[in-house]
Write a protein that holds these residues in place. Sequence first.
Motif, short mmCIF file in Angstrom:
data_model
loop_
_atom_site.label_atom_id
_atom_site.label_comp_id
_atom_site.label_asym_id
_atom_site.label_seq_id
_atom_site.Cartn_x
_atom_site.Cartn_y
_atom_site.Cartn_z
N ASN A 84 -12.58 0.46 2.27
CA ASN A 84 -11.56 0.28 1.12
C ASN A 84 -12.34 0.73 -0.31
OD1 ASN A 84 -9.82 -0.71 -0.76
ND2 ASN A 84 -10.59 -2.94 -0.75
N PRO A 85 -11.79 1.72 -0.97
CA PRO A 85 -12.57 2.25 -2.08
C PRO A 85 -12.59 1.45 -3.26
CG PRO A 85 -10.40 3.28 -1.84
CD PRO A 85 -10.48 2.30 -0.59
N LEU A 86 -11.72 0.15 -3.23
CA LEU A 86 -11.98 -0.86 -4.29
C LEU A 86 -12.72 -2.04 -3.94
CD1 LEU A 86 -7.80 -0.60 -4.91
CD2 LEU A 86 -9.69 0.48 -6.01
N ALA A 87 -13.39 -2.16 -2.79
CA ALA A 87 -14.42 -3.16 -2.66
C ALA A 87 -15.25 -3.35 -3.47
CB ALA A 87 -14.83 -2.78 -0.88
N SER A 135 -11.96 -6.82 -0.51
CA SER A 135 -12.30 -6.74 0.88
C SER A 135 -13.34 -5.37 1.21
CB SER A 135 -11.75 -7.37 2.02
OG SER A 135 -11.24 -8.82 1.58
N ALA A 136 -13.94 -5.37 2.24
CA ALA A 136 -14.53 -4.01 2.63
C ALA A 136 -13.74 -3.13 3.47
CB ALA A 136 -15.80 -4.30 3.47
N LEU A 137 -12.76 -3.60 4.41
CA LEU A 137 -12.08 -3.00 5.24
C LEU A 137 -10.50 -3.27 5.24
CD1 LEU A 137 -14.04 -3.31 8.34
CD2 LEU A 137 -14.33 -1.29 6.83
N TYR A 138 -9.81 -2.21 5.62
CA TYR A 138 -8.42 -2.56 5.91
C TYR A 138 -7.79 -2.16 7.21
CZ TYR A 138 -8.04 2.21 4.25
OH TYR A 138 -8.12 3.77 4.17
N VAL A 139 -6.98 -2.68 7.67
CA VAL A 139 -6.24 -2.22 8.94
C VAL A 139 -4.72 -1.81 8.88
CG1 VAL A 139 -5.88 -4.67 9.85
CG2 VAL A 139 -6.04 -3.09 11.49
N ILE A 140 -4.35 -0.65 9.60
CA ILE A 140 -3.04 -0.39 9.49
C ILE A 140 -2.56 0.16 10.69
CG2 ILE A 140 -1.50 1.57 8.59
CD1 ILE A 140 -3.31 1.90 6.23
N VAL A 141 -1.50 -0.55 11.40
CA VAL A 141 -0.71 -0.59 12.63
C VAL A 141 0.47 0.12 12.20
CG1 VAL A 141 -0.03 -1.58 14.69
CG2 VAL A 141 -2.00 -2.41 13.46
N ALA A 142 0.72 1.49 12.93
CA ALA A 142 1.92 2.02 12.64
C ALA A 142 2.44 2.49 13.88
CB ALA A 142 1.85 3.44 11.77
N THR A 143 3.92 2.73 13.84
CA THR A 143 4.64 2.99 15.00
C THR A 143 5.32 4.38 14.84
OG1 THR A 143 5.16 0.79 15.60
CG2 THR A 143 6.53 2.36 16.60
N LYS A 144 5.24 5.23 15.61
CA LYS A 144 6.00 6.68 15.56
C LYS A 144 7.52 6.41 15.90
CE LYS A 144 5.78 11.35 17.06
NZ LYS A 144 5.32 12.47 18.03
N ARG A 145 8.16 6.96 14.69
CA ARG A 145 9.58 6.84 14.92
C ARG A 145 10.08 8.17 15.17
NH1 ARG A 145 10.04 1.85 16.72
NH2 ARG A 145 9.55 0.26 15.22
N GLU A 146 11.17 8.59 15.84
CA GLU A 146 11.88 9.88 16.01
C GLU A 146 13.57 9.32 15.90
OE1 GLU A 146 10.98 11.71 19.48
OE2 GLU A 146 9.06 12.21 18.91
N PHE A 147 14.03 10.15 14.82
CA PHE A 147 15.39 10.10 14.69
C PHE A 147 16.20 11.13 14.99
CE2 PHE A 147 12.78 7.68 11.56
CZ PHE A 147 13.43 6.36 11.63
N HIS A 156 -3.34 -4.99 6.08
CA HIS A 156 -3.92 -6.01 5.28
C HIS A 156 -5.37 -5.69 5.33
CE1 HIS A 156 -5.93 -7.84 8.80
NE2 HIS A 156 -4.84 -7.58 9.52
N TYR A 157 -6.16 -6.38 4.33
CA TYR A 157 -7.47 -6.15 4.07
C TYR A 157 -8.14 -7.24 4.88
CZ TYR A 157 -6.14 -3.27 0.03
OH TYR A 157 -5.53 -2.30 -0.43
N PHE A 158 -9.54 -7.13 5.15
CA PHE A 158 -10.29 -8.04 5.67
C PHE A 158 -11.66 -7.66 5.52
CE2 PHE A 158 -10.14 -4.79 8.85
CZ PHE A 158 -10.99 -4.50 9.61
#
Length: 247
Positions: free
Chosen positions: A132-135, A206-218, A177-179
Amino acid sequence: MMLKPAFREKAVKAPEHWHQVAHGAWLKAEVEQVLAPHIERLYGYHLAKVGCLTAELELPRNAIRHHMTVGDCQRNPIQVRALPTAWPFAEAALDAIVMVNQLEFEQDPHQVLREMSRSLIANGKLILVGFNPLALNQVQTLWPKKVNQYPWCGRYFSKMRILDWLSLLNMEVTTQHYFAASMLQQRWPFLESGVTKLARWIPQVSALYVIVATKREFPLTPVSERAKAQKVRPKLQTVPLANQTRR
């Protein structure tokens, strides 16, 4: 305020061990704890773990049969040596990808995300952990000695910027979210406790963040004008007898 381009002329070598990173053992434990519930829900046939730091994580078991580690370093845990900007995987070949603290050290992070998106199947999962660059630990970069040390020698990207890049790749973010609130030092314990208390109210420090993403195809299915007219104009036999009229 204009953002600096993500591409940089000179790449920075990513750390190959967690002990090379400040407070690395503690960060590794925090990452494993945060990723555990997401890893357990993965399913499919092929899982790619990108980077040396990701390869050292002790992840829980999941329904994915084949796990492989991918990186550009000559180490024993790395099974597939390849550049993240030019993966040897075919399109729609991977069910899930996990990358921890690797994007900050890539020369072209846009291309890295494009390659991972290309390799994922529809509804495939992408799990990213970034610095996180804002940590609050960023204040240590005021000391010239810290600038060339891990993790501060990397190029940090904000969580909002990563979310914007993922939206362009049709990735639907399901978790963010951050952690790991920490100053990444052990000399002054009172600073660590203060940052932990502050992060309860302001998680952005916080020092880190996590992102969970799902690939969508339309899929795009063109509808002809004739088909549209048939849907709008009712057929005579489908109209009730009382409502039918003759010309």
